[in-house]
Design an enzyme around this catalytic site. Structure first.
Site, short mmCIF file in Angstrom:
data_model
loop_
_atom_site.label_atom_id
_atom_site.label_comp_id
_atom_site.label_asym_id
_atom_site.label_seq_id
_atom_site.Cartn_x
_atom_site.Cartn_y
_atom_site.Cartn_z
N HIS A 22 0.91 -1.39 -0.11
CA HIS A 22 -0.01 0.02 -0.01
C HIS A 22 0.98 1.32 -0.01
O HIS A 22 2.28 1.17 0.11
CB HIS A 22 -1.03 0.04 1.23
CG HIS A 22 -2.05 -0.88 1.02
ND1 HIS A 22 -2.08 -2.21 1.28
CD2 HIS A 22 -3.34 -0.67 0.56
CE1 HIS A 22 -3.27 -2.58 1.11
NE2 HIS A 22 -4.06 -1.93 0.57
N LYS A 55 -0.35 4.84 4.68
CA LYS A 55 -1.30 3.75 5.37
C LYS A 55 -0.81 3.70 6.88
O LYS A 55 0.24 3.60 6.93
CB LYS A 55 -1.43 2.61 4.54
CG LYS A 55 -2.58 1.71 5.13
CD LYS A 55 -2.76 0.53 4.17
CE LYS A 55 -3.66 -0.35 4.87
NZ LYS A 55 -5.07 0.22 4.89
#
Length: 250
Positions: free
Chosen positions: A136, A140
């Site tokens: 990600h 995040k």
């Protein structure tokens, strides 16, 4: 996600926007909420009109007020927030006794199908080593991702165990050989990666890989809208994207 939802709702005749809420410290407070008839981002539920369903992509800290408002308004709840602790999960379960609740770590319909495939593969290849790799963007906060945990939970359940019992979240130093039946996780964070999940199953002489790559955040908003449209008006209870897919399949 809020901006993505607003952009899609503008052109979706199935929906009318009742309000757009953000946290009190958000720079968006007071800014126009897309092009929705003068609506602006607000941080007060009093600014929200009558509604049938709430779509939530916020933070665990927002859950008490969110549940309170959904119960008071008899509104269905679709939530993609991750990182809930056991107490917060219990709140969601209690709310589902009174309103319909659909909770998913990832609203990509492709991911929903991937979870199905992982469940089937983990059961059929019961003795194979199973590893989950996720990537990600650098911003995040939680790791592993909620989606990776959902994939792991599906695999564990298919093998008659729990993620708590099978998961290995870190390997460093002299770890010894891989434990049989374990489910390993590896995490990558960097740049602007939208989301990638790979479930790999290994046996002597062969490997099976099940992969999903997201390249556009709009896929999550589209999935959430499909879930919201399907959930509104349903009886109280817990619902899943898997149930939505089953309903579509007839």
């Amino acid at each position: 996600m809020g901006g993505a939802l607003l952009s899609l709702i503008e052109d979706d005749a199935r929906f009318a926007l009742a309000g757009a809420l953000v946290s009190a410290d958000s720079r968006r407070v007071g800014a126009p909420a897309g092009h929705h008839a003068g609506l602006r981002y607000d941080c007060d539920w009093a600014a929200v009109g009558p509604l049938d369903v709430v779509i939530d992509f916020s933070a665990p800290a927002a859950l008490p007020a969110l549940i309170e408002q959904c119960l008071a308004r008899h509104a269905a709840l679709v939530t993609g927030t991750t990182g809930f602790d056991a107490t917060q999960e219990a709140w969601l379960a209690a709310a589902a006794a009174h309103i319909p609740v659909l909770q998913a770590a990832n609203f990509s319909l492709g991911i929903a199908v991937l979870i199905r495939l992982v469940r089937e593969a983990a059961a059929a290849l019961h003795a194979w080593d199973l590893e989950i790799l996720e990537a990600h963007h650098a911003r995040k906060h939680d790791a592993p991702s909620g989606t990776a945990l959902a994939l792991g939970a599906a695999a564990a359940a298919a093998r008659g165990t729990s993620l708590e019992a099978a998961a290995v979240y870190a390997r460093q130093g002299q770890t010894g050989p891989r434990g049989p039946g374990s489910i390993g996780f590896a995490v990558i964070r960097g740049g602007d990666v939208v989301g990638e999940h790979s479930v790999q199953l290994f046996a002597a002489g062969e490997r099976l890989e099940l992969v999903h790559r997201a390249t556009d955040r709009l896929i999550f908003a589209r999935g959430a809208l499909e879930a919201a449209y399907w959930l509104a008006g349903k009886p109280a209870g817990r619902y899943t994207l898997d149930a939505l897919l089953a309903a579509r399949a007839g």
